[in-house]
Design an enzyme around this catalytic site. Structure first.
Site, PDB file in Angstrom:
ATOM      1  N   HIS A  18       0.841  -1.211   0.000  1.00  0.00           N
ATOM      2  CA  HIS A  18       0.000   0.000   0.000  1.00  0.00           C
ATOM      3  C   HIS A  18       0.873   1.258   0.000  1.00  0.00           C
ATOM      4  O   HIS A  18       0.622   2.217  -0.727  1.00  0.00           O
ATOM      5  CB  HIS A  18      -0.898   0.027   1.248  1.00  0.00           C
ATOM      6  CG  HIS A  18      -1.875  -1.099   1.340  1.00  0.00           C
ATOM      7  ND1 HIS A  18      -2.048  -1.852   2.481  1.00  0.00           N
ATOM      8  CD2 HIS A  18      -2.737  -1.612   0.419  1.00  0.00           C
ATOM      9  CE1 HIS A  18      -2.987  -2.755   2.277  1.00  0.00           C
ATOM     10  NE2 HIS A  18      -3.418  -2.643   1.035  1.00  0.00           N
ATOM     11  N   LYS A  42     -16.897  -7.225   5.824  1.00  0.00           N
ATOM     12  CA  LYS A  42     -15.588  -7.745   6.233  1.00  0.00           C
ATOM     13  C   LYS A  42     -15.326  -7.369   7.688  1.00  0.00           C
ATOM     14  O   LYS A  42     -15.201  -6.190   8.007  1.00  0.00           O
ATOM     15  CB  LYS A  42     -14.494  -7.068   5.402  1.00  0.00           C
ATOM     16  CG  LYS A  42     -14.119  -7.776   4.114  1.00  0.00           C
ATOM     17  CD  LYS A  42     -12.784  -7.173   3.641  1.00  0.00           C
ATOM     18  CE  LYS A  42     -12.490  -7.432   2.195  1.00  0.00           C
ATOM     19  NZ  LYS A  42     -11.299  -6.700   1.745  1.00  0.00           N
ATOM     20  N   ARG A  91      -2.293  -6.196  -8.368  1.00  0.00           N
ATOM     21  CA  ARG A  91      -1.227  -7.194  -8.201  1.00  0.00           C
ATOM     22  C   ARG A  91      -1.331  -8.291  -9.233  1.00  0.00           C
ATOM     23  O   ARG A  91      -0.338  -8.736  -9.780  1.00  0.00           O
ATOM     24  CB  ARG A  91      -1.316  -7.820  -6.799  1.00  0.00           C
ATOM     25  CG  ARG A  91      -0.909  -6.890  -5.696  1.00  0.00           C
ATOM     26  CD  ARG A  91      -1.380  -7.396  -4.351  1.00  0.00           C
ATOM     27  NE  ARG A  91      -2.828  -7.302  -4.266  1.00  0.00           N
ATOM     28  CZ  ARG A  91      -3.544  -7.572  -3.190  1.00  0.00           C
ATOM     29  NH1 ARG A  91      -2.953  -8.021  -2.111  1.00  0.00           N
ATOM     30  NH2 ARG A  91      -4.845  -7.440  -3.194  1.00  0.00           N
ATOM     31  N   SER A 129      -2.750  -7.985   2.909  1.00  0.00           N
ATOM     32  CA  SER A 129      -3.155  -7.850   4.314  1.00  0.00           C
ATOM     33  C   SER A 129      -3.653  -9.191   4.842  1.00  0.00           C
ATOM     34  O   SER A 129      -3.440  -9.524   6.007  1.00  0.00           O
ATOM     35  CB  SER A 129      -4.259  -6.803   4.446  1.00  0.00           C
ATOM     36  OG  SER A 129      -3.800  -5.548   4.024  1.00  0.00           O
TER      37      SER A 129
HETATM   38  P1  ADP Z   1      -9.823  -3.803  -0.151  1.00  0.00           P
HETATM   39  O1  ADP Z   1     -10.384  -4.423   1.073  1.00  0.00           O
HETATM   40  O2  ADP Z   1     -10.620  -2.675  -0.672  1.00  0.00           O
HETATM   41  O3  ADP Z   1      -9.402  -4.759  -1.230  1.00  0.00           O
HETATM   42  P2  ADP Z   1      -7.062  -3.557   0.670  1.00  0.00           P
HETATM   43  O4  ADP Z   1      -6.705  -2.868   1.920  1.00  0.00           O
HETATM   44  O5  ADP Z   1      -6.899  -5.040   0.642  1.00  0.00           O
HETATM   45  O6  ADP Z   1      -8.527  -3.079   0.375  1.00  0.00           O
HETATM   46  O7  ADP Z   1      -6.277  -2.929  -0.548  1.00  0.00           O
HETATM   47  C1  ADP Z   1      -6.411  -1.585  -0.913  1.00  0.00           C
HETATM   48  C2  ADP Z   1      -5.822  -1.378  -2.288  1.00  0.00           C
HETATM   49  O8  ADP Z   1      -4.431  -1.659  -2.255  1.00  0.00           O
HETATM   50  C3  ADP Z   1      -6.400  -2.286  -3.363  1.00  0.00           C
HETATM   51  O9  ADP Z   1      -6.454  -1.573  -4.566  1.00  0.00           O
HETATM   52  C4  ADP Z   1      -5.400  -3.393  -3.477  1.00  0.00           C
HETATM   53  O10 ADP Z   1      -5.412  -3.999  -4.753  1.00  0.00           O
HETATM   54  C5  ADP Z   1      -4.118  -2.626  -3.245  1.00  0.00           C
HETATM   55  N1  ADP Z   1      -3.041  -3.471  -2.758  1.00  0.00           N
HETATM   56  C6  ADP Z   1      -3.081  -4.367  -1.754  1.00  0.00           C
HETATM   57  N2  ADP Z   1      -1.878  -4.970  -1.596  1.00  0.00           N
HETATM   58  C7  ADP Z   1      -1.057  -4.437  -2.529  1.00  0.00           C
HETATM   59  C8  ADP Z   1       0.318  -4.667  -2.911  1.00  0.00           C
HETATM   60  N3  ADP Z   1       1.065  -5.574  -2.301  1.00  0.00           N
HETATM   61  N4  ADP Z   1       0.810  -3.930  -3.924  1.00  0.00           N
HETATM   62  C9  ADP Z   1       0.022  -3.022  -4.569  1.00  0.00           C
HETATM   63  N5  ADP Z   1      -1.272  -2.785  -4.272  1.00  0.00           N
HETATM   64  C10 ADP Z   1      -1.805  -3.465  -3.270  1.00  0.00           C
END
Ligand code: ADP
Length: 152
Positions: A18, A42, A91, A129
């Site tokens: 992130h 969630k 990703r 995450s």
């Molecule tokens: P959500 O619950 O909305 O999917 P996340 O917190 O999992 O939210 O992710 C927020 C954003 O960050 C999403 O666009 C996700 O694809 C992106 N993201 C998560 N992990 C990575 C990573 N390792 N590299 C790049 N982008 C990421």
């Protein structure tokens, strides 16, 4: 007009994946709001307060980046803060397949907002995450995958 981007997510917890998306986007926008969604379906492992405090600490020296939380539709939040962009990280093809209809529906709901996708750096593409929560739950060391401010 100010180029305001909303980077929405659960950030449960915020990872170096992130962080990388935000940092690489700094030159594209005047302001980036990391918006922690209060997702009704969630359940989160870390409290909203904790997730917000971590992100605030990470970007405390970056004036362009602010942190907020929101409930409900991302487009409604964008309307409220007058954001023109929704920033998301990609990703995998699974991410793309998940994001495509959401971005298209968002566009239909609020034409003035563009979804912008940034491809993850290859070395960060395995970080999620979900996996980090699993590591923490099982007593492993997740510190290599999160910014220093994130302490479990
Ligand atoms: P959500 O619950 O909305 O999917 P996340 O917190 O999992 O939210 O992710 C927020 C954003 O960050 C999403 O666009 C996700 O694809 C992106 N993201 C998560 N992990 C990575 C990573 N390792 N590299 C790049 N982008 C990421």
């Amino acid at each position: 007009m100010k180029r305001i981007a909303v980077f929405p997510g659960s950030f449960d917890p915020f990872t170096i994946g992130h962080e990388s998306i935000v940092c690489r986007s700094l030159d594209l926008f005047d302001e980036i709001i990391v918006a922690v969604g209060k997702n009704s379906t969630k359940g989160s492992m870390f409290s909203l307060e904790k997730r917000i405090a971590w992100i605030q600490e990470i970007f405390k020296d970056v004036p362009k980046v602010s942190v907020d939380s929101y409930e409900g539709l991302t487009v409604e939040y964008c309307r409220k803060v007058e954001a023109g962009f929704i920033l998301r990280g990609l990703r995998t093809s699974a991410d793309f397949n998940y994001e495509r209809p959401i971005a298209q529906m968002n566009k239909t709901m609020l034409y003035s907002v563009e979804s912008i996708f940034m491809m993850t750096l290859p070395e960060l593409s395995a970080i999620s995450s979900t996996v980090i929560r699993d590591i923490v739950r099982n007593g492993g060391d997740a510190s290599p995958f999160v910014p220093e401010a994130v302490k479990f």
